[in-house]
Design a protein around this motif. Structure first.
Motif, PDB file in Angstrom:
ATOM      1  N   HIS A  37      25.070  -7.079  25.478  1.00  0.00           N
ATOM      2  CA  HIS A  37      24.363  -8.350  25.366  1.00  0.00           C
ATOM      3  C   HIS A  37      23.743  -8.475  23.983  1.00  0.00           C
ATOM      4  CE1 HIS A  37      21.958 -11.803  26.372  1.00  0.00           C
ATOM      5  NE2 HIS A  37      20.854 -11.179  26.018  1.00  0.00           N
ATOM      6  N   LYS A  38      24.058  -9.590  23.319  1.00  0.00           N
ATOM      7  CA  LYS A  38      23.521  -9.841  21.985  1.00  0.00           C
ATOM      8  C   LYS A  38      22.896 -11.236  21.998  1.00  0.00           C
ATOM      9  CE  LYS A  38      24.752 -10.029  17.091  1.00  0.00           C
ATOM     10  NZ  LYS A  38      25.871  -9.982  16.120  1.00  0.00           N
ATOM     11  N   PRO A  39      21.603 -11.328  22.210  1.00  0.00           N
ATOM     12  CA  PRO A  39      20.976 -12.645  22.355  1.00  0.00           C
ATOM     13  C   PRO A  39      20.985 -13.449  21.064  1.00  0.00           C
ATOM     14  CG  PRO A  39      19.305 -10.937  22.228  1.00  0.00           C
ATOM     15  CD  PRO A  39      20.627 -10.229  22.333  1.00  0.00           C
ATOM     16  N   ILE A  40      21.040 -14.763  21.219  1.00  0.00           N
ATOM     17  CA  ILE A  40      20.958 -15.672  20.077  1.00  0.00           C
ATOM     18  C   ILE A  40      19.489 -15.986  19.828  1.00  0.00           C
ATOM     19  CG2 ILE A  40      21.604 -17.932  19.172  1.00  0.00           C
ATOM     20  CD1 ILE A  40      23.891 -17.943  21.190  1.00  0.00           C
ATOM     21  N   PRO A  41      18.951 -15.690  18.659  1.00  0.00           N
ATOM     22  CA  PRO A  41      17.560 -16.060  18.365  1.00  0.00           C
ATOM     23  C   PRO A  41      17.352 -17.564  18.538  1.00  0.00           C
ATOM     24  CG  PRO A  41      18.412 -14.552  16.696  1.00  0.00           C
ATOM     25  CD  PRO A  41      19.586 -14.967  17.542  1.00  0.00           C
ATOM     26  N   HIS A  42      16.205 -17.941  19.035  1.00  0.00           N
ATOM     27  CA  HIS A  42      15.945 -19.349  19.301  1.00  0.00           C
ATOM     28  C   HIS A  42      16.132 -20.215  18.062  1.00  0.00           C
ATOM     29  CE1 HIS A  42      14.692 -18.156  23.195  1.00  0.00           C
ATOM     30  NE2 HIS A  42      13.452 -17.809  22.901  1.00  0.00           N
ATOM     31  N   HIS A  43      15.624 -19.764  16.918  1.00  0.00           N
ATOM     32  CA  HIS A  43      15.686 -20.602  15.717  1.00  0.00           C
ATOM     33  C   HIS A  43      17.120 -20.806  15.242  1.00  0.00           C
ATOM     34  CE1 HIS A  43      15.859 -16.618  13.746  1.00  0.00           C
ATOM     35  NE2 HIS A  43      16.409 -17.259  12.723  1.00  0.00           N
ATOM     36  N   LEU A  76      30.207 -11.363  20.516  1.00  0.00           N
ATOM     37  CA  LEU A  76      31.303 -12.011  19.784  1.00  0.00           C
ATOM     38  C   LEU A  76      31.243 -13.539  19.906  1.00  0.00           C
ATOM     39  CD1 LEU A  76      34.259  -9.630  20.740  1.00  0.00           C
ATOM     40  CD2 LEU A  76      32.743  -9.499  18.761  1.00  0.00           C
ATOM     41  N   LEU A  77      30.056 -14.063  19.991  1.00  0.00           N
ATOM     42  CA  LEU A  77      29.879 -15.498  20.169  1.00  0.00           C
ATOM     43  C   LEU A  77      30.187 -16.261  18.888  1.00  0.00           C
ATOM     44  CD1 LEU A  77      28.760 -17.909  21.856  1.00  0.00           C
ATOM     45  CD2 LEU A  77      26.529 -17.379  20.877  1.00  0.00           C
ATOM     46  N   ASN A  78      30.968 -17.324  19.017  1.00  0.00           N
ATOM     47  CA  ASN A  78      31.212 -18.259  17.918  1.00  0.00           C
ATOM     48  C   ASN A  78      30.276 -19.446  18.128  1.00  0.00           C
ATOM     49  OD1 ASN A  78      32.165 -20.264  16.175  1.00  0.00           O
ATOM     50  ND2 ASN A  78      34.283 -19.605  16.364  1.00  0.00           N
ATOM     51  N   LEU A  79      29.080 -19.361  17.567  1.00  0.00           N
ATOM     52  CA  LEU A  79      28.067 -20.367  17.838  1.00  0.00           C
ATOM     53  C   LEU A  79      28.470 -21.770  17.390  1.00  0.00           C
ATOM     54  CD1 LEU A  79      25.271 -20.952  18.987  1.00  0.00           C
ATOM     55  CD2 LEU A  79      24.299 -20.370  16.745  1.00  0.00           C
ATOM     56  N   PRO A  80      29.031 -21.969  16.196  1.00  0.00           N
ATOM     57  CA  PRO A  80      29.427 -23.330  15.812  1.00  0.00           C
ATOM     58  C   PRO A  80      30.422 -23.955  16.784  1.00  0.00           C
ATOM     59  CG  PRO A  80      29.368 -21.910  13.887  1.00  0.00           C
ATOM     60  CD  PRO A  80      29.201 -21.011  15.077  1.00  0.00           C
ATOM     61  N   ALA A  81      31.402 -23.184  17.262  1.00  0.00           N
ATOM     62  CA  ALA A  81      32.378 -23.720  18.219  1.00  0.00           C
ATOM     63  C   ALA A  81      31.708 -24.037  19.545  1.00  0.00           C
ATOM     64  CB  ALA A  81      33.517 -22.729  18.423  1.00  0.00           C
ATOM     65  N   LEU A  82      30.784 -23.179  19.967  1.00  0.00           N
ATOM     66  CA  LEU A  82      30.058 -23.403  21.217  1.00  0.00           C
ATOM     67  C   LEU A  82      29.279 -24.712  21.152  1.00  0.00           C
ATOM     68  CD1 LEU A  82      27.829 -20.808  23.067  1.00  0.00           C
ATOM     69  CD2 LEU A  82      26.886 -22.995  22.391  1.00  0.00           C
ATOM     70  N   VAL A  83      28.544 -24.926  20.080  1.00  0.00           N
ATOM     71  CA  VAL A  83      27.718 -26.127  19.948  1.00  0.00           C
ATOM     72  C   VAL A  83      28.588 -27.368  19.832  1.00  0.00           C
ATOM     73  CG1 VAL A  83      26.083 -27.327  18.441  1.00  0.00           C
ATOM     74  CG2 VAL A  83      25.735 -24.913  19.003  1.00  0.00           C
ATOM     75  N   SER A  84      29.697 -27.274  19.127  1.00  0.00           N
ATOM     76  CA  SER A  84      30.591 -28.418  18.990  1.00  0.00           C
ATOM     77  C   SER A  84      31.118 -28.857  20.359  1.00  0.00           C
ATOM     78  CB  SER A  84      31.755 -28.061  18.063  1.00  0.00           C
ATOM     79  OG  SER A  84      32.653 -29.157  17.945  1.00  0.00           O
ATOM     80  N   GLY A  85      31.547 -27.905  21.167  1.00  0.00           N
ATOM     81  CA  GLY A  85      32.025 -28.236  22.507  1.00  0.00           C
ATOM     82  C   GLY A  85      30.918 -28.815  23.372  1.00  0.00           C
ATOM     83  N   ALA A  86      29.708 -28.281  23.230  1.00  0.00           N
ATOM     84  CA  ALA A  86      28.581 -28.783  24.002  1.00  0.00           C
ATOM     85  C   ALA A  86      28.260 -30.226  23.627  1.00  0.00           C
ATOM     86  CB  ALA A  86      27.365 -27.897  23.775  1.00  0.00           C
TER      87      ALA A  86
END
Length: 218
Positions: free
Chosen positions: A1-7, A99-109
């Motif tokens: 588990h690798k949490p995403i910092p809130h900021h 291994l999260l791709n945050l930009p892709a995640l947010v774009s889909g959201a």
């Protein structure tokens, strides 16, 4: 588990929202559970904004796997600063973030958010046109509290806002389902961030906003 910092999550959301042509008018952020849980709302201005309500993006996340990263479409009523949420959240990402791709995640959201926002605006229009008798309004207030939608201590506030609105409460004056919804959301505004987020989401479910079903006829 690798949490995403809130900021990091908030910055990515704001960057992509502005990249799609929205302007962030205001953002409200709150934390709970010793800082592990984040609850946020971004008020957006764009070409789809109308004269009396603005689009909002609600989101929540946790750094301790308590719940998934989720988002929800909402609206802000300008005259009273009330917040309205869809009754359904969309999952941005499940708990594990390795291994999260945050930009892709947010774009889909944000793609999901755009579609949900259209449904929400349609359902708000339906509430505006749905007249309520006083008897039916009383039943709906009882049903909401009986379902645990809001804390019981807000019952008197909701009743007063709807049945005895002042000149300073024009949003509660229409004898419609939307006027009743505003009576609820006025009462929610002073709760703590986590409680306010949950109560507003529960209220969206109670009023069938942007869900599969639609409000019943009065």
């Amino acid at each position: 588990h690798k949490p995403i910092p809130h900021h990091v999550l908030v910055d990515e959301l704001q960057d992509q929202v502005t990249g799609r042509g929205w302007m962030v008018r205001k953002r409200d952020l709150g934390v709970a559970r010793k800082g592990h849980a984040l609850f946020g709302v971004m008020d957006l201005l764009g070409p789809e904004t109308n004269d009396d309500t603005g689009t909002t993006l609600g989101f929540r996340s946790s750094t301790n796997s308590a719940f998934a990263i989720r988002g929800v479409a909402g609206a802000r009523v300008f005259v009273c600063d009330n917040l309205c949420f869809s009754g359904d959240e969309f999952v941005m990402r499940h708990k594990l973030t390795t291994l999260l791709n945050l930009p892709a995640l947010v774009s889909g959201a944000l793609d999901k958010f755009t579609l949900q926002n259209v449904r929400l605006q349609d359902d708000i229009s339906t509430l505006r046109q749905l007249s309520l008798s006083d008897t039916r309004a009383k039943v709906r207030i009882f049903e909401a509290f009986d379902a645990g939608t809001l804390p019981l201590h807000l019952f008197d506030d909701v009743s007063r806002h709807y049945f005895r609105p002042t000149d300073a409460e024009p949003d509660c004056q229409p004898r419609t389902a939307w006027g009743l919804h505003n009576a609820f959301t006025r009462s929610i505004k002073h709760l703590r961030p986590q409680a306010q987020f949950n109560a507003t989401l529960n209220l969206g479910r109670q009023f069938n906003l942007a869900t599969i079903t639609h409000p019943e006829e009065a």
